[in-house]
Design an enzyme around this catalytic site. Structure first.
Site, PDB file in Angstrom:
ATOM      1  N   ASN A   1       0.718  -1.211  -0.055  1.00 39.97           N
ATOM      2  CA  ASN A   1       0.009   0.066   0.083  1.00 39.97           C
ATOM      3  C   ASN A   1       0.806   1.335  -0.121  1.00 39.97           C
ATOM      4  O   ASN A   1       1.376   1.644   1.100  1.00 39.97           O
ATOM      5  CB  ASN A   1      -0.883   0.012   1.408  1.00 39.97           C
ATOM      6  CG  ASN A   1      -1.568   1.368   1.367  1.00 39.97           C
ATOM      7  OD1 ASN A   1      -1.787   2.004   0.395  1.00 39.97           O
ATOM      8  ND2 ASN A   1      -2.225   1.519   2.584  1.00 39.97           N
ATOM      9  N   TRP A   2       1.022   1.668  -1.119  1.00 33.79           N
ATOM     10  CA  TRP A   2       1.861   2.865  -1.167  1.00 33.79           C
ATOM     11  C   TRP A   2       1.371   4.334  -0.542  1.00 33.79           C
ATOM     12  O   TRP A   2       2.138   5.192  -0.350  1.00 33.79           O
ATOM     13  CB  TRP A   2       2.250   3.306  -2.884  1.00 33.79           C
ATOM     14  CG  TRP A   2       2.910   2.179  -3.310  1.00 33.79           C
ATOM     15  CD1 TRP A   2       3.414   1.168  -2.954  1.00 33.79           C
ATOM     16  CD2 TRP A   2       3.424   2.319  -4.956  1.00 33.79           C
ATOM     17  NE1 TRP A   2       4.116   0.323  -3.908  1.00 33.79           N
ATOM     18  CE2 TRP A   2       4.041   0.972  -5.419  1.00 33.79           C
ATOM     19  CE3 TRP A   2       3.160   3.175  -5.671  1.00 33.79           C
ATOM     20  CZ2 TRP A   2       4.472   0.876  -6.113  1.00 33.79           C
ATOM     21  CZ3 TRP A   2       3.675   3.002  -7.131  1.00 33.79           C
ATOM     22  CH2 TRP A   2       4.275   1.641  -7.273  1.00 33.79           C
ATOM     23  N   LYS A   3       0.269   4.243  -0.076  1.00 34.09           N
ATOM     24  CA  LYS A   3      -0.512   5.443   0.382  1.00 34.09           C
ATOM     25  C   LYS A   3      -0.183   6.739  -0.587  1.00 34.09           C
ATOM     26  O   LYS A   3       0.007   6.273  -1.761  1.00 34.09           O
ATOM     27  CB  LYS A   3       0.098   5.715   1.695  1.00 34.09           C
ATOM     28  CG  LYS A   3      -0.245   4.557   2.586  1.00 34.09           C
ATOM     29  CD  LYS A   3       0.164   4.719   3.987  1.00 34.09           C
ATOM     30  CE  LYS A   3      -0.069   3.581   4.830  1.00 34.09           C
ATOM     31  NZ  LYS A   3       0.176   3.808   6.143  1.00 34.09           N
TER      32      LYS A   3
ATOM     33  N   HIS B   1      -9.563   1.314   4.916  1.00 30.60           N
ATOM     34  CA  HIS B   1      -8.418   1.688   5.700  1.00 30.60           C
ATOM     35  C   HIS B   1      -8.430   2.398   6.811  1.00 30.60           C
ATOM     36  O   HIS B   1      -9.354   3.561   6.859  1.00 30.60           O
ATOM     37  CB  HIS B   1      -7.076   2.176   4.496  1.00 30.60           C
ATOM     38  CG  HIS B   1      -5.782   1.954   5.178  1.00 30.60           C
ATOM     39  ND1 HIS B   1      -5.273   3.226   6.066  1.00 30.60           N
ATOM     40  CD2 HIS B   1      -4.578   1.268   5.247  1.00 30.60           C
ATOM     41  CE1 HIS B   1      -4.106   2.781   6.329  1.00 30.60           C
ATOM     42  NE2 HIS B   1      -3.638   1.731   5.915  1.00 30.60           N
TER      43      HIS B   1
ATOM     44  N   GLU C   1      -6.824   4.865   7.827  1.00 32.67           N
ATOM     45  CA  GLU C   1      -6.712   6.387   7.539  1.00 32.67           C
ATOM     46  C   GLU C   1      -8.016   6.855   6.668  1.00 32.67           C
ATOM     47  O   GLU C   1      -8.128   8.086   6.748  1.00 32.67           O
ATOM     48  CB  GLU C   1      -5.166   6.638   6.468  1.00 32.67           C
ATOM     49  CG  GLU C   1      -4.141   6.301   7.276  1.00 32.67           C
ATOM     50  CD  GLU C   1      -2.780   5.696   6.661  1.00 32.67           C
ATOM     51  OE1 GLU C   1      -3.026   6.063   5.338  1.00 32.67           O
ATOM     52  OE2 GLU C   1      -2.159   5.253   7.348  1.00 32.67           O
TER      53      GLU C   1
ATOM     54  N   GLU D   1      -5.416  -5.001  10.698  1.00 28.86           N
ATOM     55  CA  GLU D   1      -4.242  -3.632  10.839  1.00 28.86           C
ATOM     56  C   GLU D   1      -4.721  -3.054  11.960  1.00 28.86           C
ATOM     57  O   GLU D   1      -5.566  -1.906  11.926  1.00 28.86           O
ATOM     58  CB  GLU D   1      -4.417  -2.625   9.576  1.00 28.86           C
ATOM     59  CG  GLU D   1      -4.037  -3.537   8.060  1.00 28.86           C
ATOM     60  CD  GLU D   1      -3.267  -2.310   7.436  1.00 28.86           C
ATOM     61  OE1 GLU D   1      -2.603  -2.598   6.793  1.00 28.86           O
ATOM     62  OE2 GLU D   1      -4.063  -1.368   6.921  1.00 28.86           O
TER      63      GLU D   1
ATOM     64  N   GLY E   1       2.396   2.198  10.706  1.00 27.92           N
ATOM     65  CA  GLY E   1       3.593   3.192  10.817  1.00 27.92           C
ATOM     66  C   GLY E   1       4.380   3.588  11.916  1.00 27.92           C
ATOM     67  O   GLY E   1       4.926   4.775  11.937  1.00 27.92           O
TER      68      GLY E   1
ATOM     69  N   SER F   1       3.429  -2.082  10.198  1.00 27.39           N
ATOM     70  CA  SER F   1       4.943  -2.188  10.690  1.00 27.39           C
ATOM     71  C   SER F   1       5.340  -3.570  10.138  1.00 27.39           C
ATOM     72  O   SER F   1       6.417  -3.955  10.783  1.00 27.39           O
ATOM     73  CB  SER F   1       4.937  -1.956  11.983  1.00 27.39           C
ATOM     74  OG  SER F   1       4.958  -0.529  12.269  1.00 27.39           O
TER      75      SER F   1
ATOM     76  N   GLY G   1       2.843  -0.988   4.254  1.00 28.00           N
ATOM     77  CA  GLY G   1       3.018   0.329   3.942  1.00 28.00           C
ATOM     78  C   GLY G   1       4.263   0.557   3.677  1.00 28.00           C
ATOM     79  O   GLY G   1       4.953   0.764   2.903  1.00 28.00           O
ATOM     80  N   GLY G   2       4.915   1.324   4.579  1.00 29.79           N
ATOM     81  CA  GLY G   2       6.157   1.983   4.722  1.00 29.79           C
ATOM     82  C   GLY G   2       7.138   1.252   3.979  1.00 29.79           C
ATOM     83  O   GLY G   2       8.147   1.553   3.154  1.00 29.79           O
TER      84      GLY G   2
HETATM   85  P1  PGA Z   1       2.892   0.187   7.542  1.00 32.86           P
HETATM   86  O1  PGA Z   1       1.381   0.520   7.053  1.00 32.86           O
HETATM   87  O2  PGA Z   1       3.235  -1.045   7.040  1.00 32.86           O
HETATM   88  O3  PGA Z   1       3.615   1.562   7.157  1.00 32.86           O
HETATM   89  O4  PGA Z   1       2.961   0.276   9.174  1.00 32.86           O
HETATM   90  C1  PGA Z   1       0.383  -0.322   6.838  1.00 32.86           C
HETATM   91  C2  PGA Z   1      -0.718   0.008   6.207  1.00 32.86           C
HETATM   92  O5  PGA Z   1      -1.111   1.212   6.523  1.00 32.86           O
HETATM   93  O6  PGA Z   1      -1.376  -0.677   5.289  1.00 32.86           O
END
Ligand code: PGA
Length: 260
Positions: A12-14, A104, A106, A173, A179, A219, A240-241
Site C-alpha cells: 500500500n503505497w499510500k 483503511h 486512514e 491492521e 507506521g 509495521s 505500508g512503509g
Molecule cells: P505500515 O502501514 O506498514 O507503514 O505500518 C500499513 C498500512 O497502513 O497498510
C-alpha cells in the site's frame, strides 16, 4: 480440512510515488523478483498505488507481461454520476485492477468512513468484479477497552452484513501498529485473524471461512514477516512503509525463502 490459501503480499503505497516514479519502481520490483526466481504461484504480489499511477502500471504490467497485480486504495460507493472527485470501481476494473483497499484506518479516521460506508463500498467492489481488501483494526484505546478481537470482528461483520458470500480479502491492521514500527506479535496477529475467520465462517459458511485470505498489516518488515506467516490464520501482509523500498519489499515477498 483447510483449503490451500495462496499468500498475498500487497504494498500500500499510500500517497507516495507519482506515475514516473511508479514506472521506475514497478519495473525494478518485477526485475528484482524475476532475478530472485520468485514463484508467483506460491505467493501473489500486488502493488496498490495512487490512482494517478494506475494507467502507467497497467501499460507496464501488460506490455512486459509481469505477473504482478495491482489495484486502487479506495473507490466510490457509486458506479457513475455527479460525484466530483470520486473514482468509480468500473474505472478501476477497466484499468485491469484486481484489488481495491476498502476501509483503511486512514480513510476511517481522516475521511469519516463509517461501517455503513465501508459496507456500501465492499458491495460496489464486488459488483464491479474487484476483490476488496477490507481493512479492520482497533486503536490502542479500543484494545484497552474491548480486548484484542471484538472491534475488528464487529467491523468485519458490519462490512459484509447482508451481502452474499464473495471473494474478499480481509486485512487485520491494528491502528496502533500502522507506521509506528511497533508490529503486533505473531501471537496477537494469529489470535485476531483466527477470530476474523470464525466470524466469516459464521456469516458466510465454512467454504468462505476456509478460502478467504486474511492479511496482517502494521509495521511489517522483512524481519518480522516469516514469524507472522508461520501462523495458521495469517495468509499474507498489507505493507505500508516497507513497500516503498524495492529491496525490502521483495524480501518480504520472498518470505518463504527466509531462514527460519
Ligand atoms: P505500515 O502501514 O506498514 O507503514 O505500518 C500499513 C498500512 O497502513 O497498510
Amino acid at each position: 480440512m483447510a483449503v490451500d490459501r495462496r499468500p498475498l503480499i500487497a504494498g500500500n503505497w499510500k500517497m507516495n510515488l507519482d506515475h514516473l516514479q511508479a514506472i521506475a519502481f514497478t519495473q525494478k520490483l518485477a526485475w528484482t523478483l524475476r532475478d530472485a526466481r520468485h514463484d508467483y504461484a506460491t505467493t501473489e504480489v500486488a502493488v496498490i498505488p495512487p490512482f494517478t499511477d494506475l494507467r502507467s502500471i497497467q501499460n507496464l504490467v501488460e506490455g512486459d507481461k509481469f505477473d504482478l497485480v495491482y489495484g486502487g486504495q479506495d473507490l466510490s460507493a457509486h458506479d457513475a454520476g455527479a460525484y466530483t472527485g470520486e473514482i468509480s470501481g468500473a474505472f478501476l476494473r477497466a484499468l485491469g485492477s484486481t484489488y481495491v483497499i476498502i476501509g483503511h484506518s486512514e480513510r476511517r479516521q481522516y475521511h469519516a468512513e463509517t461501517d455503513d460506508v465501508v459496507r456500501a463500498k465492499v458491495a460496489t467492489a464486488i459488483r464491479n468484479d474487484l476483490t476488496p481488501i477490507v481493512c479492520v483494526g482497533e486503536t490502542e484505546a479500543d484494545l484497552a477497552q474491548f480486548g484484542p478481537s471484538s472491534l475488528p470482528v464487529a467491523q468485519l461483520r458490519a462490512a459484509i452484513d447482508g451481502l452474499s458470500p464473495a471473494e474478499i480479502v480481509v486485512a487485520y491492521e491494528p491502528v496502533w501498529a500502522i507506521g509506528t514500527g511497533k508490529a503486533a506479535t505473531e501471537d496477537q496477529a494469529q489470535q485476531v485473524c483466527a477470530a476474523l475467520r470464525s466470524a466469516l465462517t459464521e456469516t458466510w459458511g465454512l467454504d468462505s471461512g476456509d478460502a478467504t485470505r486474511i492479511l496482517y498489516g502494521g509495521s511489517v518488515t522483512s524481519s518480522n514477516i516469516s514469524a507472522l506467516m508461520r501462523q495458521p490464520d495469517v495468509d499474507g501482509a498489507l505493507v505500508g512503509g516497507a513497500s516503498l523500498d524495492v529491496i525490502e519489499f521483495s524480501s518480504i515477498c520472498r518470505f518463504l525463502k527466509h531462514a527460519v
